[in-house]
Design an enzyme around this catalytic site. Structure first.
Site, PDB file in Angstrom:
ATOM      1  N   TRP A 109      66.641  43.674  75.056  1.00  0.00           N
ATOM      2  CA  TRP A 109      65.665  44.624  75.596  1.00  0.00           C
ATOM      3  C   TRP A 109      65.112  44.014  76.888  1.00  0.00           C
ATOM      4  O   TRP A 109      64.620  42.870  76.855  1.00  0.00           O
ATOM      5  CB  TRP A 109      64.564  44.822  74.544  1.00  0.00           C
ATOM      6  CG  TRP A 109      63.514  45.819  74.907  1.00  0.00           C
ATOM      7  CD1 TRP A 109      63.697  47.077  75.397  1.00  0.00           C
ATOM      8  CD2 TRP A 109      62.096  45.644  74.765  1.00  0.00           C
ATOM      9  NE1 TRP A 109      62.498  47.697  75.574  1.00  0.00           N
ATOM     10  CE2 TRP A 109      61.497  46.844  75.192  1.00  0.00           C
ATOM     11  CE3 TRP A 109      61.289  44.602  74.315  1.00  0.00           C
ATOM     12  CZ2 TRP A 109      60.116  47.024  75.194  1.00  0.00           C
ATOM     13  CZ3 TRP A 109      59.913  44.782  74.299  1.00  0.00           C
ATOM     14  CH2 TRP A 109      59.328  45.978  74.740  1.00  0.00           C
TER      15      TRP A 109
ATOM     16  N   ASP B  29      62.660  39.971  66.326  1.00  0.00           N
ATOM     17  CA  ASP B  29      62.025  41.200  66.789  1.00  0.00           C
ATOM     18  C   ASP B  29      62.551  42.326  65.895  1.00  0.00           C
ATOM     19  O   ASP B  29      63.733  42.665  65.949  1.00  0.00           O
ATOM     20  CB  ASP B  29      62.374  41.447  68.265  1.00  0.00           C
ATOM     21  CG  ASP B  29      61.593  42.621  68.841  1.00  0.00           C
ATOM     22  OD1 ASP B  29      60.905  43.323  68.072  1.00  0.00           O
ATOM     23  OD2 ASP B  29      61.671  42.848  70.066  1.00  0.00           O
TER      24      ASP B  29
ATOM     25  N   ALA C  90      61.986  45.920  65.365  1.00  0.00           N
ATOM     26  CA  ALA C  90      61.324  47.111  65.911  1.00  0.00           C
ATOM     27  C   ALA C  90      61.828  48.409  65.300  1.00  0.00           C
ATOM     28  O   ALA C  90      61.259  49.473  65.540  1.00  0.00           O
ATOM     29  CB  ALA C  90      61.512  47.161  67.424  1.00  0.00           C
TER      30      ALA C  90
ATOM     31  N   LYS D 122      58.299  53.056  65.734  1.00  0.00           N
ATOM     32  CA  LYS D 122      59.434  53.929  65.474  1.00  0.00           C
ATOM     33  C   LYS D 122      59.444  54.424  64.032  1.00  0.00           C
ATOM     34  O   LYS D 122      59.573  55.608  63.776  1.00  0.00           O
ATOM     35  CB  LYS D 122      60.753  53.197  65.775  1.00  0.00           C
ATOM     36  CG  LYS D 122      60.745  52.301  67.021  1.00  0.00           C
ATOM     37  CD  LYS D 122      60.634  53.049  68.270  1.00  0.00           C
ATOM     38  CE  LYS D 122      60.832  52.419  69.616  1.00  0.00           C
ATOM     39  NZ  LYS D 122      60.354  51.277  70.185  1.00  0.00           N
TER      40      LYS D 122
HETATM   41  C1  LMR Z   1      63.141  51.268  74.454  1.00  0.00           C
HETATM   42  O1  LMR Z   1      63.816  50.233  74.471  1.00  0.00           O
HETATM   43  O2  LMR Z   1      63.496  52.317  75.020  1.00  0.00           O
HETATM   44  C2  LMR Z   1      61.845  51.287  73.714  1.00  0.00           C
HETATM   45  O3  LMR Z   1      61.612  50.078  73.103  1.00  0.00           O
HETATM   46  C3  LMR Z   1      60.723  51.743  74.540  1.00  0.00           C
HETATM   47  C4  LMR Z   1      60.333  50.766  75.592  1.00  0.00           C
HETATM   48  O4  LMR Z   1      59.143  50.469  75.675  1.00  0.00           O
HETATM   49  O5  LMR Z   1      61.171  50.312  76.361  1.00  0.00           O
END
Ligand code: LMR
Length: 393
Positions: free
Chosen positions: A127, A208, A210, A243
């Site tokens: 991410w 993590d 999520a 989520k």
């Molecule tokens: C994403 O990866 O799209 C989500 O986790 C939202 C974000 O804040 O980036």
């Protein structure tokens, strides 16, 4: 003094929201930001969440502060959700945070406080915000290979090879399930091998988590995390409720820190200190909703059922997309879409192909070709499949 500021690099995920909104074409398809949408394109308030909010509204008598690290009832409910009923209470410290991102940030903070020289190992890809937070904090980071672009699966041998260089006291960031951005996940055997390696190196896993409940199920998605927690002496877990409870804007997350019984009190004290120095008390509403849902048997059942509908809905969209692409290309090269889990899949398109899909077919995905599967519905699956083929992916 503000003239010294320079604009920050745009966040590629958030940038896409603006581009999509500005596109006047009907039938445009938004596969950008990781937000669940139902078949009507709506991100609904979950039934159990709405019921819990009503219950809280009816019974809440004060809005005074709670506790600096958050409510112990929230910590317990989250620990049980993530680690299972028999989690080691005497080894656990916990912090209510501002979303899962807040938990990630606080995990880095306590990691740095405990070991100022720590290097954070991050999977490549990850991410993007993981990387920018680390750079903003000036924490040294190293990447480990994770994804095999040819097979669109985990490059496990490469991952293990890179993690051989991890030093004692380093943090190793792992995605608990539903890897963002690829959708490719470790098997339980691979989790076990990672656990052995990190234990041998004396590194500290930071997980993590999520998307618990979006992949193979609530319990299944926590299996890797639980395995690590059962084998390593020290573990950091950043859990998000955005989520799986659909409460994105309530900013609700929890950092769980497993250590030994002797350091539990000082760890808990440090976590509270971190909240105090950053924003003082974390927001309460989302955490109270989550605690209510998780501890009320009827609400919990309702929540688990709706979450299961969400999960299986995404799975069937994956299956439909893979089928459609098999039909259009007369090949099985997109079957990985049905094997991936969670909201995301990395398609494996080039940036130019991603741009072509946007320009020619009004299909929006992140530049690295990450697609939010939950942005699809049965009508837009064929549109996406044709766009993929037309762009020559
Ligand atoms: C994403 O990866 O799209 C989500 O986790 C939202 C974000 O804040 O980036």
């Amino acid at each position: 003094m503000f003239e010294t500021l320079t604009p920050q690099a745009p966040d590629k995920i958030l940038q896409l929201i603006g581009l999509f909104n500005a596109d006047p074409r009907p039938g445009k398809v938004d596969l950008g930001v990781g937000v669940y949408k139902n078949a009507e394109g709506v991100t609904p308030v979950m039934r159990a969440v709405r019921a819990a909010e009503k219950l809280i509204w009816d019974t809440e008598t004060t809005k005074t502060y709670t506790q600096m690290a958050g409510e112990p009832a929230f910590h317990a409910a989250m620990a049980e959700l993530v680690l299972g009923k028999d989690y080691p209470k005497d080894r656990l410290a916990a912090l209510q945070t501002v979303g899962g991102t807040g938990a990630v940030r606080m995990a880095f903070e306590i990691g740095r406080m405990a070991n100022p020289g720590t290097t954070v190992w991050v999977c490549d890809p990850t991410w993007p915000n993981h990387l920018t937070i680390l750079d903003f904090m000036k924490l040294p980071r190293k990447g480990y290979r994770y994804f095999d672009a040819a097979t669109r699966s985990v490059a496990f041998d490469a991952m293990i090879e890179d993690l051989q260089a991890v030093q004692k006291g380093d943090l190793v960031l792992l995605h608990g399930c539903c890897h963002n951005p690829t959708g490719a996940n470790l098997t339980l055997e691979q989790w076990a091998a990672v656990a052995d390696l990190l234990a041998q190196k004396g590194a500290v896993p930071m997980i993590d988590l999520a998307y618990q409940g979006f992949g193979d199920g609530l319990e299944e998605d926590a299996a890797g995390t639980r395995l690590i927690a059962s084998r390593l002496p020290e573990v950091l877990i950043a859990s998000s409720c955005s989520k799986n409870f659909g409460i994105y804007r309530e900013r609700t997350g929890c950092l769980l820190v497993l250590g030994d019984t002797a350091t539990r009190a000082v760890t808990q004290n440090t976590l509270g200190f971190l909240n105090r120095q950053t924003y003082s008390f974390a927001p309460d509403h989302g955490a109270r909703v989550v605690t209510t849902v998780l501890t009320d048997p009827a609400l919990r059942k309702e929540w688990e059922e709706e979450l299961e509908e969400v999960r299986t809905g995404m799975l069937s969209l994956r299956g439909q997309l893979a089928d459609e692409l098999r039909r259009l290309t007369n090949s099985d090269r997109f079957d990985f879409l049905a094997r991936h889990r969670g909201m995301f899949s990395r398609l494996g398109a080039t940036p130019a192909q991603v741009e072509t899909m946007r320009a020619d077919s009004a299909v929006y995905m992140v530049g690295d070709s990450r697609m939010n599967i939950a942005g699809l519905n049965t009508n837009s699956v064929p549109v996406l499949a044709r766009a993929i083929v037309k762009a020559g992916v």
